[in-house]
Design a protein around this motif. Structure first.
Motif, PDB file in Angstrom:
ATOM      1  N   GLN A 183       3.160   7.188  -9.474  1.00 36.19           N
ATOM      2  CA  GLN A 183       3.518   5.774  -9.400  1.00 36.19           C
ATOM      3  C   GLN A 183       2.721   5.047  -8.323  1.00 36.19           C
ATOM      4  O   GLN A 183       2.297   3.896  -8.513  1.00 36.19           O
ATOM      5  CB  GLN A 183       5.023   5.628  -9.159  1.00 36.19           C
ATOM      6  N   ALA A 184       2.497   5.721  -7.193  1.00 35.29           N
ATOM      7  CA  ALA A 184       1.693   5.103  -6.134  1.00 35.29           C
ATOM      8  C   ALA A 184       0.262   4.901  -6.600  1.00 35.29           C
ATOM      9  O   ALA A 184      -0.375   3.891  -6.288  1.00 35.29           O
ATOM     10  CB  ALA A 184       1.733   5.974  -4.883  1.00 35.29           C
ATOM     11  N   GLY A 205       8.414   1.183 -22.917  1.00 34.88           N
ATOM     12  CA  GLY A 205       7.444   0.116 -23.068  1.00 34.88           C
ATOM     13  C   GLY A 205       7.136  -0.615 -21.780  1.00 34.88           C
ATOM     14  O   GLY A 205       6.045  -1.168 -21.621  1.00 34.88           O
ATOM     15  N   ARG A 206       8.071  -0.624 -20.848  1.00 30.42           N
ATOM     16  CA  ARG A 206       7.864  -1.346 -19.592  1.00 30.42           C
ATOM     17  C   ARG A 206       6.857  -0.629 -18.693  1.00 30.42           C
ATOM     18  O   ARG A 206       6.058  -1.263 -18.015  1.00 30.42           O
ATOM     19  CB  ARG A 206       9.205  -1.500 -18.863  1.00 30.42           C
ATOM     20  N   TRP A 207       6.912   0.693 -18.682  1.00 30.69           N
ATOM     21  CA  TRP A 207       5.980   1.488 -17.866  1.00 30.69           C
ATOM     22  C   TRP A 207       5.346   2.564 -18.760  1.00 30.69           C
ATOM     23  O   TRP A 207       5.609   3.767 -18.586  1.00 30.69           O
ATOM     24  CB  TRP A 207       6.727   2.167 -16.708  1.00 30.69           C
ATOM     25  N   ASP A 231       2.590   1.294 -10.509  1.00 30.04           N
ATOM     26  CA  ASP A 231       3.519   0.910 -11.568  1.00 30.04           C
ATOM     27  C   ASP A 231       4.526   2.028 -11.787  1.00 30.04           C
ATOM     28  O   ASP A 231       4.220   3.201 -11.570  1.00 30.04           O
ATOM     29  CB  ASP A 231       2.748   0.640 -12.860  1.00 30.04           C
ATOM     30  N   GLY A 232       5.732   1.653 -12.206  1.00 28.87           N
ATOM     31  CA  GLY A 232       6.778   2.625 -12.476  1.00 28.87           C
ATOM     32  C   GLY A 232       8.105   2.112 -11.964  1.00 28.87           C
ATOM     33  O   GLY A 232       8.161   1.098 -11.238  1.00 28.87           O
ATOM     34  N   PRO A 233       9.213   2.751 -12.314  1.00 27.91           N
ATOM     35  CA  PRO A 233      10.532   2.280 -11.891  1.00 27.91           C
ATOM     36  C   PRO A 233      10.678   2.171 -10.374  1.00 27.91           C
ATOM     37  O   PRO A 233      11.298   1.220  -9.882  1.00 27.91           O
ATOM     38  CB  PRO A 233      11.483   3.341 -12.463  1.00 27.91           C
ATOM     39  N   CYS A 234      10.126   3.137  -9.636  1.00 27.55           N
ATOM     40  CA  CYS A 234      10.275   3.135  -8.181  1.00 27.55           C
ATOM     41  C   CYS A 234       9.451   2.018  -7.545  1.00 27.55           C
ATOM     42  O   CYS A 234       9.871   1.402  -6.566  1.00 27.55           O
ATOM     43  CB  CYS A 234       9.883   4.494  -7.608  1.00 27.55           C
ATOM     44  N   VAL A 257       0.847  -1.183   0.000  1.00 29.23           N
ATOM     45  CA  VAL A 257       0.000   0.000   0.000  1.00 29.23           C
ATOM     46  C   VAL A 257       0.883   1.233   0.000  1.00 29.23           C
ATOM     47  O   VAL A 257       1.807   1.337   0.814  1.00 29.23           O
ATOM     48  CB  VAL A 257      -0.932   0.023   1.224  1.00 29.23           C
ATOM     49  N   PRO A 258       0.648   2.183  -0.901  1.00 27.92           N
ATOM     50  CA  PRO A 258       1.525   3.352  -0.994  1.00 27.92           C
ATOM     51  C   PRO A 258       1.417   4.264   0.215  1.00 27.92           C
ATOM     52  O   PRO A 258       0.388   4.358   0.861  1.00 27.92           O
ATOM     53  CB  PRO A 258       1.022   4.063  -2.256  1.00 27.92           C
TER      54      PRO A 258
END
Length: 239
Positions: free
Chosen positions: A76-77, A106-108, A81-84, A58-59
């Motif tokens: 992102q929270a 493409g990943r995010w 999704d996202g790098p962090c 949970v963010p």
């Protein structure tokens, strides 16, 4: 090297660790993460830095960083999704070297679109924690595509290590900064519980619905959670 390892090794690494420690010596505990984020920008090819905490998936509202770093941490929270987020889940460094094209974009894809819209082209996320325990991430944002050199990555790891120790040493009561983080985390948890009851779904689905609603409305997961708790927002099964 894990984020909380003692930065031994070459003299330059020990010297960097001592310099970082000197920057936060005598600083009030609640001000340490912000000070370290500002410090991280100086020796690295990044424009912004922030810190995001997480708990049981949970963010938690971002605890440090400028407006752009805070905005991208909230995005992102909200998306989950996202790098962090990836770095926190894996407990490993994630280097998104180019969000404008290629594998990173493409990943995010949704995060990449949001990040490039505010001028961020690369993100470096380093976990805060030790072993299997990840408190969150140190988030570094760059205006141009590119990676980190070996020495730059070592410096970033040193900052993450010092920040980890600072966070773990914060008092667990009476500190307004920590209380605010805990409050934000609890709000999301309680809102998820209400959505579960409203929709008759599990926790993962309820959190996904909260995040999707927040993103669709251009809001953060935290503000939607507060609306749910205040009965200003209700999730109906037929929607």
């Amino acid at each position: 090297m894990r984020p909380s390892e003692d930065p031994g090794g070459p003299p330059e690494a020990r010297g960097a660790a001592e310099a970082i420690a000197a920057e936060v010596r005598g600083v009030a505990p609640g001000e340490v993460p912000g000070r370290l984020c500002r410090l991280a920008v100086r020796p690295l090819p990044v424009a912004d830095a922030g810190a995001s905490l997480r708990g049981a998936g949970v963010p938690v509202p971002p605890c440090a960083g400028g407006d752009r770093a805070s905005y991208l941490a909230e995005i992102q929270a909200t998306l989950g999704d996202g790098p962090c987020v990836s770095a926190a889940e894996a407990g490993a460094v994630v280097l998104a070297r180019d969000l404008t094209s290629g594998a990173d974009a493409g990943r995010w894809p949704v995060f990449a679109q949001q990040a490039t819209a505010v001028g961020v082209r690369a993100v470096y996320a380093l976990p805060l924690g030790s072993g299997a325990v990840c408190l969150g991430t140190l988030d570094l944002y760059r205006d141009t595509p590119g990676g980190l050199t070996g020495p730059q990555l070592r410096t970033a790891r040193l900052v993450a290590g010092v920040m980890t120790r600072a966070l773990m040493e914060l008092p667990h009561g009476g500190d307004a900064w920590l209380d605010e983080l805990a409050g934000g985390h609890d709000e999301v948890y309680r809102a998820v519980g209400m959505i579960m009851a409203q929709l008759g779904v599990g926790a993962d689905e309820a959190l996904a619905r909260l995040r999707a609603d927040a993103f669709a409305r251009g809001r953060s997961a935290y503000t939607v959670a507060r609306d749910v708790l205040a009965h200003r927002r209700r999730f109906d099964p037929d929607r």
